[in-house]
Design an enzyme around this catalytic site. Structure first.
Site, short mmCIF file in Angstrom:
data_model
loop_
_atom_site.label_atom_id
_atom_site.label_comp_id
_atom_site.label_asym_id
_atom_site.label_seq_id
_atom_site.Cartn_x
_atom_site.Cartn_y
_atom_site.Cartn_z
N CYS A 1 38.57 125.53 91.93
CA CYS A 1 37.14 126.88 91.65
C CYS A 1 37.18 127.78 90.84
O CYS A 1 35.81 128.08 90.47
CB CYS A 1 37.85 126.66 93.01
SG CYS A 1 38.71 126.45 94.04
N ARG B 1 50.13 120.96 89.95
CA ARG B 1 50.95 122.44 91.18
C ARG B 1 52.72 121.95 90.98
O ARG B 1 53.23 120.80 91.63
CB ARG B 1 50.46 122.40 92.40
CG ARG B 1 48.65 122.43 92.43
CD ARG B 1 47.95 122.30 93.85
NE ARG B 1 46.80 122.87 94.05
CZ ARG B 1 45.97 122.77 95.04
NH1 ARG B 1 46.39 121.91 96.17
NH2 ARG B 1 45.21 122.93 94.59
N GLN C 1 41.51 116.25 92.30
CA GLN C 1 40.58 116.31 93.60
C GLN C 1 39.18 115.78 93.46
O GLN C 1 38.40 115.23 92.31
CB GLN C 1 40.56 117.82 93.29
CG GLN C 1 41.65 118.04 94.03
CD GLN C 1 41.80 119.44 94.60
OE1 GLN C 1 41.20 120.29 93.63
NE2 GLN C 1 42.38 120.71 95.27
N ASP D 1 36.79 117.31 93.86
CA ASP D 1 36.77 118.04 94.23
C ASP D 1 34.28 119.24 93.89
O ASP D 1 33.56 118.02 93.09
CB ASP D 1 37.10 118.83 93.41
CG ASP D 1 37.62 120.30 94.09
OD1 ASP D 1 36.72 121.01 95.18
OD2 ASP D 1 38.27 121.22 93.09
N HIS E 1 31.96 121.99 94.78
CA HIS E 1 31.59 123.33 95.60
C HIS E 1 29.90 123.96 95.53
O HIS E 1 29.00 123.83 94.45
CB HIS E 1 32.26 124.83 94.21
CG HIS E 1 33.58 124.89 94.07
ND1 HIS E 1 34.19 123.91 93.14
CD2 HIS E 1 34.97 124.89 95.13
CE1 HIS E 1 35.58 123.81 93.52
NE2 HIS E 1 36.13 124.23 94.89
N LYS F 1 36.55 126.27 108.56
CA LYS F 1 36.58 125.57 107.74
C LYS F 1 36.84 123.89 108.71
O LYS F 1 37.20 124.34 110.35
CB LYS F 1 37.76 124.64 107.07
CG LYS F 1 39.33 125.44 107.13
CD LYS F 1 40.43 124.40 106.90
CE LYS F 1 42.01 124.57 107.64
NZ LYS F 1 42.95 124.03 107.07
N HIS G 1 34.28 125.22 99.73
CA HIS G 1 34.77 123.79 98.68
C HIS G 1 34.92 122.46 99.77
O HIS G 1 34.49 122.55 101.42
CB HIS G 1 36.23 124.20 98.46
CG HIS G 1 36.41 125.60 98.23
ND1 HIS G 1 37.00 125.69 97.83
CD2 HIS G 1 36.06 126.89 98.52
CE1 HIS G 1 37.29 126.89 97.07
NE2 HIS G 1 36.68 127.62 98.23
ZN LIG Z 1 37.61 124.48 96.01
#
Ligand SMILES: [Zn+2]
Ligand SMILES: [Zn+2]
Length: 641
Positions: free
Chosen positions: A337, A366, A384, A386, A388, A472, A518
């Site tokens: 992000c 992580r 991910q 991912d 945005h 969310k 996200h």
């Molecule tokens: Zn994110």
């Protein structure tokens, strides 16, 4: 009289001091027989506890999560009663319910204990269950509580009492066993009809390695014997489907201690599968108006100071990478992000440009403790799917609907049919702990609820479960074994646009903050592949199978013809190979079955003479003969359906 409001909104009148059990009885005897506990004004109570004032009441049975966990926690007391009866002098730590059953931490003193003792304890538990002893609640003073456990000589309970305020302490007694507990419990031990002790492990008292190690005994109980046998069958099946086992057998991924724990190595077949998933989602995303971006695997410390990750997670993360130049520090990217926020800022944005949607298959790192690592589901490096979305507040609902469509498309293509959507909202009692204006929160919360309703999702709303930075929606998927997995999150964020000072120019010519969303339909490719393997037991949908067919020549005489067939097939958008080993055909078929290759094309004298192949389907057997051309058309049709 008091007014009791039931979950359907109906209000009934009862005598003051009525119990949830009596309320159930007034509805039906069958219901009363199944009531384990009750939610009274949002708090779980014993079904036998008197209700003294107007209240909303939800009766809890085995079908409610809170009912189940009350059942299992009560079973921990029952196991403790059995242990005390069998091994006098045993001391007890804590005995909570967990996701699948319960445990109790106990101190057997000098006594040796092993899983060989399980049978004896299980028998005792069933014997005590048959006595139908009530769980009797009794408030006690702190002094009384201390006296009781001092006399009994249980230092663990005394240690727990130390931290409890006087006036809040309760004992529960069933049969000959009394425990310190705030409850609640099921009405009596007779509800427990089947028990299985699962496991024994060591556990430090209060999780503190400097203190004594106790024996943790895990168990599970059921209100019906048949449910226990179903559960044990499910566990057996889960073992067969374990993605770590199948990942090895199907040659999808591996781990190497030399590379580092929790860092998966994708083997060629696993990579083929993963790339199929990536291409599939990428195509859908392009159609949905996403733009693909790529960002580096590391980021300057300042990036994460701005995003807030440094303050929040810095100490528990992989430690910084230093450059030869003094004072420069970089971090392995824990999230994509912040990078995407900087991409947003590369040019001025107007209200007409929004929404912008940046997508990246971004690999993040992580730190997880080594004991927490588990196959592909808990790793230290993962990718991910991912994206945005940066939009105006009035676009949130529409964006949510589009993401829901995308997630449903993914689930449909991969055979996940059983899911619910969990909407996590603010705690209405405690609005100050959330960042962002009240107006924006209301807008986003109702946008999510409406979007889910308009898409016809089965939805559960959880108050107080929102992140501090936004509400969310999570998709909770049930796999083929009925296990629940959280896949696909859509998260509103008011925090990062603030911290990165993101802006757009509105129609009023003023600067405004965009809303950030996200979203990741798979979550991470690693975890998703693990769930998918276990869901389909390694029998991937045909379009995703790393090898869709294998050609099995009966002997080397037919190799040339087999190669010709492969050539004609591999020209299309399908994938296969030939088994050229000098093995008997029976062996070749068995091996292809183990590898779960969907189609087997057998080639011998007759097939070559006729210009055909004999077709076998994995798990089904012989499908007769056809030309390679016919097989190709059938395969392509099956893939596109
Ligand atoms: Zn994110
Ligand atoms: Zn208890």
């Amino acid at each position: 009289m008091i007014n009791i409001t039931l979950p359907d909104g109906s209000v009934r009148q009862y005598e003051k001091g009525t119990t949830a059990y009596q309320i159930a009885l007034s509805i039906s005897e069958g219901l009363a027989r199944n009531v384990l506990a009750a939610e009274v004004n949002g708090e779980v109570w014993d079904a036998s506890r008197p209700i003294e004032a107007d209240a909303s009441v939800k009766l809890l049975t085995w079908n409610d999560n809170a009912g189940k966990s009350t059942f299992w926690h009560s079973s921990a007391h029952l196991m403790a009663e059995a242990l005390e009866a069998l091994y006098p002098g045993t001391k007890f730590g804590i005995g909570p319910a967990i996701e699948t059953g319960f445990y109790y931490d106990v101190d057997f003193g000098d006594r040796e204990f092993s899983s060989d003792d399980f049978k004896q304890i299980e028998d005792k538990i069933i014997e005590l269950a048959k006595a139908k002893s009530e769980y009797v609640r009794k408030p006690v003073s702190k002094a009384e509580a201390v006296e009781y456990f001092t006399e009994k000589g249980d230092e663990y309970k005394l240690d727990l009492i130390k931290d409890l305020p006087d006036g809040s302490i309760t004992f529960y007694t069933q049969g000959n066993f009394t425990d310190l507990c705030r409850g609640p419990h099921i009405p009596n031990t007779g509800f427990v009809k089947a028990v299985k002790l699962m496991n024994v492990a060591g556990a430090y008292w209060r999780g503190d390695e400097s203190r004594k190690q106790l024996t943790r005994i895990y168990g599970v109980t059921f209100p019906k014997a048949s449910e226990l046998s179903d559960y044990l069958k499910m566990i057996e099946e889960a073992k067969k489907r374990d993605h770590r086992k199948l990942g090895k057998e199907l040659e999808l991924f591996a781990f190497s201690e030399k590379v580092g724990m929790g860092l998966p190595l994708w083997l060629p077949k696993g990579t083929a599968l993963r790339e199929k998933l990536v291409n599939f989602l990428q195509r859908a995303q392009v159609k949905a108006g996403y733009e693909q971006v790529i960002t580096p695997h590391i980021g300057h410390k300042n990036l994460y100071v701005t995003s807030g990750h440094y303050d929040k997670y810095g100490a528990d993360s992989f430690q910084p990478i230093k450059t030869p130049q003094e004072g420069e520090e970089f971090f392995l990217k824990p999230m994509n992000c912040p990078h995407h926020c900087e991409i947003y800022k590369t040019k001025p944005r107007s209200y007409k440009d929004l929404p912008v949607r940046f997508a990246e298959f971004g690999t993040v790192y992580r730190y997880e403790q080594s004991g927490e690592l588990h196959g592909l589901t808990r790793v230290r490096g993962f990718t991910q799917d991912d994206a945005h979305l940066f939009c105006r507040p009035d676009q949130v609902k529409d964006e949510f609907k589009k993401v829901i469509d995308l997630v449903l498309y993914v689930f449909g293509a991969l055979g996940f049919e059983n899911f619910t959507a969990q909407v996590s909202l603010r705690d209405p009692e405690n609005k100050t702990k959330y960042i962002g204006t009240d107006e924006n929160w209301q807008l986003a919360e109702s946008a999510i609820i409406e979007a889910a309703a308009e898409k016809g999702l089965p939805t559960v709303v959880e108050l107080g479960e929102a992140a501090f930075y936004g509400p969310k929606l999570d998709f909770m998927v049930k796999d083929a074994l009925g296990r629940k997995w959280q896949l696909g999150t859509i998260q509103v964020d008011y925090n990062l646009p603030e911290r990165f000072e993101l802006e757009y120019t509105g129609s009023d010519n003023q600067k405004h903050r965009p809303v950030m969303i996200h979203r990741a339909p798979f979550g991470s490719l690693e975890r998703f592949v693990a769930v998918l393997i276990e869901h389909c037991a390694g029998n991937f949908p045909l379009w995703l199978a790393p090898e869709q067919f294998i050609i099995l020549p009966i002997s080397e005489k037919y190799e040339d013809y087999a190669k010709k067939v492969l050539e004609s097939l591999n020209n299309s958008d399908i994938r296969g190979l030939i088994d050229l080993r000098d093995e008997k055909i029976g062996r070749k078929i068995r091996d292809a079955e183990v590898k779960k290759i969907p189609y087997m094309l057998i080639i011998g004298e007759k097939e070559e003479a006729e210009g055909k192949v004999s077709l076998r389907k994995h798990g089904q057997g012989d499908l007769g003969s056809m030309t390679a051309e016919e097989f190709r058309n059938q395969l392509i049709k099956e893939i596109t359906v």
